[in-house]
Design a protein around this motif. Structure first.
Motif, PDB file in Angstrom:
ATOM      1  N   GLU A   1     -65.387   8.114  23.017  1.00  0.00           N
ATOM      2  CA  GLU A   1     -64.434   8.214  24.134  1.00  0.00           C
ATOM      3  C   GLU A   1     -63.018   7.859  23.660  1.00  0.00           C
ATOM      4  OE1 GLU A   1     -67.369   6.587  24.346  1.00  0.00           O
ATOM      5  OE2 GLU A   1     -68.442   7.949  25.713  1.00  0.00           O
ATOM      6  N   VAL A   2     -62.932   6.795  22.861  1.00  0.00           N
ATOM      7  CA  VAL A   2     -61.609   6.397  22.331  1.00  0.00           C
ATOM      8  C   VAL A   2     -61.062   7.493  21.423  1.00  0.00           C
ATOM      9  CG1 VAL A   2     -60.471   4.773  20.739  1.00  0.00           C
ATOM     10  CG2 VAL A   2     -61.987   3.906  22.531  1.00  0.00           C
ATOM     11  N   ARG A   3     -61.909   8.055  20.594  1.00  0.00           N
ATOM     12  CA  ARG A   3     -61.443   9.091  19.667  1.00  0.00           C
ATOM     13  C   ARG A   3     -60.980  10.343  20.423  1.00  0.00           C
ATOM     14  NH1 ARG A   3     -65.503  10.910  16.621  1.00  0.00           N
ATOM     15  NH2 ARG A   3     -67.210   9.637  17.396  1.00  0.00           N
ATOM     16  N   ALA A   4     -61.724  10.697  21.460  1.00  0.00           N
ATOM     17  CA  ALA A   4     -61.336  11.886  22.242  1.00  0.00           C
ATOM     18  C   ALA A   4     -59.995  11.646  22.935  1.00  0.00           C
ATOM     19  CB  ALA A   4     -62.434  12.206  23.256  1.00  0.00           C
TER      20      ALA A   4
ATOM     21  N   GLU B   1     -52.718  13.259  21.100  1.00  0.00           N
ATOM     22  CA  GLU B   1     -52.089  13.933  19.958  1.00  0.00           C
ATOM     23  C   GLU B   1     -51.769  15.388  20.320  1.00  0.00           C
ATOM     24  OE1 GLU B   1     -54.438  13.600  16.338  1.00  0.00           O
ATOM     25  OE2 GLU B   1     -53.602  15.484  15.626  1.00  0.00           O
ATOM     26  N   LEU B   2     -52.739  16.064  20.953  1.00  0.00           N
ATOM     27  CA  LEU B   2     -52.531  17.466  21.334  1.00  0.00           C
ATOM     28  C   LEU B   2     -51.384  17.570  22.334  1.00  0.00           C
ATOM     29  CD1 LEU B   2     -56.285  18.524  21.664  1.00  0.00           C
ATOM     30  CD2 LEU B   2     -54.678  19.278  19.895  1.00  0.00           C
ATOM     31  N   GLN B   3     -51.358  16.625  23.287  1.00  0.00           N
ATOM     32  CA  GLN B   3     -50.294  16.647  24.301  1.00  0.00           C
ATOM     33  C   GLN B   3     -48.933  16.433  23.650  1.00  0.00           C
ATOM     34  OE1 GLN B   3     -51.946  13.678  26.909  1.00  0.00           O
ATOM     35  NE2 GLN B   3     -53.017  15.182  28.172  1.00  0.00           N
ATOM     36  N   ARG B   4     -48.890  15.504  22.690  1.00  0.00           N
ATOM     37  CA  ARG B   4     -47.628  15.260  21.961  1.00  0.00           C
ATOM     38  C   ARG B   4     -47.145  16.514  21.259  1.00  0.00           C
ATOM     39  NH1 ARG B   4     -49.712  10.346  20.060  1.00  0.00           N
ATOM     40  NH2 ARG B   4     -50.262  11.255  18.049  1.00  0.00           N
ATOM     41  N   ARG B   5     -48.112  17.297  20.765  1.00  0.00           N
ATOM     42  CA  ARG B   5     -47.753  18.527  20.026  1.00  0.00           C
ATOM     43  C   ARG B   5     -47.535  19.713  20.957  1.00  0.00           C
ATOM     44  NH1 ARG B   5     -52.699  18.672  16.242  1.00  0.00           N
ATOM     45  NH2 ARG B   5     -51.916  20.710  15.661  1.00  0.00           N
ATOM     46  N   GLY B   6     -47.654  19.460  22.283  1.00  0.00           N
ATOM     47  CA  GLY B   6     -47.415  20.519  23.264  1.00  0.00           C
ATOM     48  C   GLY B   6     -48.547  21.530  23.358  1.00  0.00           C
ATOM     49  N   ILE B   7     -49.759  21.119  22.915  1.00  0.00           N
ATOM     50  CA  ILE B   7     -50.908  22.027  22.968  1.00  0.00           C
ATOM     51  C   ILE B   7     -51.732  21.684  24.211  1.00  0.00           C
ATOM     52  CG2 ILE B   7     -53.042  22.738  21.789  1.00  0.00           C
ATOM     53  CD1 ILE B   7     -51.623  21.891  19.139  1.00  0.00           C
ATOM     54  N   PRO B   8     -51.902  22.649  25.138  1.00  0.00           N
ATOM     55  CA  PRO B   8     -52.650  22.336  26.356  1.00  0.00           C
ATOM     56  C   PRO B   8     -54.112  22.020  26.030  1.00  0.00           C
ATOM     57  CG  PRO B   8     -51.880  24.639  26.369  1.00  0.00           C
ATOM     58  CD  PRO B   8     -51.483  24.039  25.056  1.00  0.00           C
ATOM     59  N   ALA B   9     -54.655  20.975  26.651  1.00  0.00           N
ATOM     60  CA  ALA B   9     -56.053  20.606  26.376  1.00  0.00           C
ATOM     61  C   ALA B   9     -56.630  19.905  27.594  1.00  0.00           C
ATOM     62  CB  ALA B   9     -56.121  19.686  25.170  1.00  0.00           C
TER      63      ALA B   9
ATOM     64  N   LEU C   1     -63.624  15.933  24.659  1.00  0.00           N
ATOM     65  CA  LEU C   1     -64.759  15.011  24.467  1.00  0.00           C
ATOM     66  C   LEU C   1     -66.022  15.771  24.066  1.00  0.00           C
ATOM     67  CD1 LEU C   1     -65.909  12.120  24.678  1.00  0.00           C
ATOM     68  CD2 LEU C   1     -66.334  12.563  27.108  1.00  0.00           C
ATOM     69  N   GLU C   2     -66.294  16.883  24.738  1.00  0.00           N
ATOM     70  CA  GLU C   2     -67.514  17.656  24.422  1.00  0.00           C
ATOM     71  C   GLU C   2     -67.439  18.245  23.014  1.00  0.00           C
ATOM     72  OE1 GLU C   2     -70.337  17.427  26.023  1.00  0.00           O
ATOM     73  OE2 GLU C   2     -69.118  16.080  27.219  1.00  0.00           O
ATOM     74  N   ASP C   3     -66.269  18.756  22.635  1.00  0.00           N
ATOM     75  CA  ASP C   3     -66.102  19.327  21.284  1.00  0.00           C
ATOM     76  C   ASP C   3     -66.313  18.257  20.221  1.00  0.00           C
ATOM     77  OD1 ASP C   3     -65.594  21.740  22.396  1.00  0.00           O
ATOM     78  OD2 ASP C   3     -63.450  21.800  21.931  1.00  0.00           O
ATOM     79  N   MET C   4     -65.820  17.057  20.525  1.00  0.00           N
ATOM     80  CA  MET C   4     -65.955  15.973  19.535  1.00  0.00           C
ATOM     81  C   MET C   4     -67.415  15.561  19.390  1.00  0.00           C
ATOM     82  SD  MET C   4     -63.328  12.980  19.006  1.00  0.00           S
ATOM     83  CE  MET C   4     -62.101  14.202  18.718  1.00  0.00           C
ATOM     84  N   LYS C   5     -68.129  15.528  20.527  1.00  0.00           N
ATOM     85  CA  LYS C   5     -69.558  15.179  20.463  1.00  0.00           C
ATOM     86  C   LYS C   5     -70.326  16.231  19.659  1.00  0.00           C
ATOM     87  CE  LYS C   5     -70.046  12.441  24.688  1.00  0.00           C
ATOM     88  NZ  LYS C   5     -70.444  12.464  26.109  1.00  0.00           N
ATOM     89  N   ALA C   6     -69.973  17.501  19.864  1.00  0.00           N
ATOM     90  CA  ALA C   6     -70.677  18.584  19.153  1.00  0.00           C
ATOM     91  C   ALA C   6     -70.417  18.475  17.655  1.00  0.00           C
ATOM     92  CB  ALA C   6     -70.200  19.946  19.673  1.00  0.00           C
TER      93      ALA C   6
ATOM     94  N   GLU D   1     -60.206  25.236  16.874  1.00  0.00           N
ATOM     95  CA  GLU D   1     -61.033  26.361  16.394  1.00  0.00           C
ATOM     96  C   GLU D   1     -61.326  26.173  14.897  1.00  0.00           C
ATOM     97  OE1 GLU D   1     -59.037  30.107  16.259  1.00  0.00           O
ATOM     98  OE2 GLU D   1     -60.882  31.257  16.565  1.00  0.00           O
ATOM     99  N   ALA D   2     -60.304  25.762  14.153  1.00  0.00           N
ATOM    100  CA  ALA D   2     -60.483  25.526  12.711  1.00  0.00           C
ATOM    101  C   ALA D   2     -61.438  24.362  12.476  1.00  0.00           C
ATOM    102  CB  ALA D   2     -59.133  25.247  12.060  1.00  0.00           C
ATOM    103  N   ALA D   3     -61.332  23.325  13.305  1.00  0.00           N
ATOM    104  CA  ALA D   3     -62.212  22.150  13.142  1.00  0.00           C
ATOM    105  C   ALA D   3     -63.677  22.521  13.382  1.00  0.00           C
ATOM    106  CB  ALA D   3     -61.789  21.053  14.108  1.00  0.00           C
ATOM    107  N   GLN D   4     -63.900  23.319  14.414  1.00  0.00           N
ATOM    108  CA  GLN D   4     -65.289  23.714  14.714  1.00  0.00           C
ATOM    109  C   GLN D   4     -65.841  24.621  13.605  1.00  0.00           C
ATOM    110  OE1 GLN D   4     -67.064  22.349  17.061  1.00  0.00           O
ATOM    111  NE2 GLN D   4     -65.425  21.362  18.193  1.00  0.00           N
ATOM    112  N   ALA D   5     -65.011  25.536  13.127  1.00  0.00           N
ATOM    113  CA  ALA D   5     -65.454  26.416  12.025  1.00  0.00           C
ATOM    114  C   ALA D   5     -65.716  25.585  10.774  1.00  0.00           C
ATOM    115  CB  ALA D   5     -64.391  27.480  11.746  1.00  0.00           C
ATOM    116  N   ALA D   6     -64.858  24.585  10.542  1.00  0.00           N
ATOM    117  CA  ALA D   6     -65.031  23.713   9.363  1.00  0.00           C
ATOM    118  C   ALA D   6     -66.376  23.008   9.415  1.00  0.00           C
ATOM    119  CB  ALA D   6     -63.898  22.688   9.315  1.00  0.00           C
TER     120      ALA D   6
END
Ligand SMILES: Nc1ncnc2c1ncn2[C@@H]1O[C@H](COP(=O)(O)OP(=O)(O)OP(=O)(O)O)[C@@H](O)[C@H]1O
Ligand SMILES: Nc1ccn([C@@H]2O[C@H](COP(=O)(O)O)[C@@H](O)[C@H]2O)c(=O)n1
Length: 218
Positions: free
Chosen positions: A140-143, A149-157, A163-168, A78-83
């Motif tokens: 694709e690699v970046r997503a 990374e999110l999974q490692r931090r225990g954040i469901p994704a 991928l769509e958020d990264m493209k946007a 959410e912070a990344a998209q707002a940024a």
């Protein structure tokens, strides 16, 4: 001595920048944090990050000791998209310029140099940087990296959402009118799609050495 490292989201520029800073004894500024702080401030005030007035006000209120800069809340999507929305506002970019340039010219702690990473460091913030790198990888690699990374931090994704958020975000960052994401003409472009972090670090050190004559300590 200034090293400018730019690139799209999750390309590995933050990881590389911190390693370069540690290796050369330089200070490191992740400039994305500044835009994230502005975006989150606007959201918390109930505003719209795309609203020029609200975004500019939040940017002018930000200063190096502001506690929001330390918050883990800045790491959310959410912070990344707002940024990336506030980052398209020219007044926001202008307000954050001094902060970034001062860090580059007066690195904290008396460090002999600074590494800044972001989207426009080599093109706008520090066009005279002694070494410039543009770190990239396929979307694709970046997503996939961000998902892990999110999974490692225990954040469901969900993979397709990441991928769509990264493209946007890529589209907003590279198509905006002011300081769009692009390599400086004199940047060394490093495609990390098939490289691990150690290989990227070695190539970056070799490039910095060729530009500055510096070698990492030990
Ligand atoms: N060469 C690499 N190979 C595989 N994974 C990597 C590589 N470089 C970094 N990573 C991992 O990819 C993820 C994103 O890296 P990092 O946070 O450094 O990217 P970034 O470009 O700074 O992202 P953002 O712009 O969103 O802050 C991290 O989990 C990191 O550990
Ligand atoms: N120099 C910069 C740095 C960042 N941005 C914007 O902030 C967003 C978040 O950045 P991260 O590096 O933390 O992912 C990014 O998507 C950009 O919109 C910028 O414009 N210039």
């Amino acid at each position: 001595m200034v090293v400018a490292i730019d690139g799209p989201a999750a390309s590995g520029k933050g990881t590389l920048s911190q390693r370069i800073a540690d290796a050369f004894g330089f200070a490191h500024l992740d400039t994305g944090v500044l835009y994230r702080a502005v975006g989150v401030s606007v959201l918390r005030a109930g505003g719209d990050p795309a609203d020029n007035t609200a975004a500019a006000r939040a940017a002018y209120e930000l200063h190096p000791e502001h506690p929001i800069l330390q918050e883990v809340a800045l790491r959310t999507d959410e912070a990344a998209q707002a940024a990336s929305k506030v980052a398209a506002v020219p007044e926001v970019r202008a307000a954050l310029l001094d902060f970034q340039r001062r860090f580059a010219t007066h690195p904290p702690g008396g460090a002999p140099g600074a590494v800044l990473d972001g989207r426009d460091i080599g093109t706008v913030v520090c066009p005279d940087a002694q070494a410039k790198l543009f770190v990239t990888a396929s979307v694709e690699v970046r997503a996939e990296r961000r998902l892990k990374e999110l999974q490692r931090r225990g954040i469901p994704a969900i993979s397709s959402d990441v991928l769509e958020d990264m493209k946007a975000r890529d589209a907003r960052d590279s198509q905006r009118a002011v300081a769009p994401l692009r390599p400086a003409v004199d940047a060394f472009v490093l495609d990390t799609s098939a490289l691990d972090a150690d290989q990227v670090f070695s190539m970056a050190v070799a490039h910095i050495g060729s530009k500055t004559g510096l070698k990492p300590a030990a």
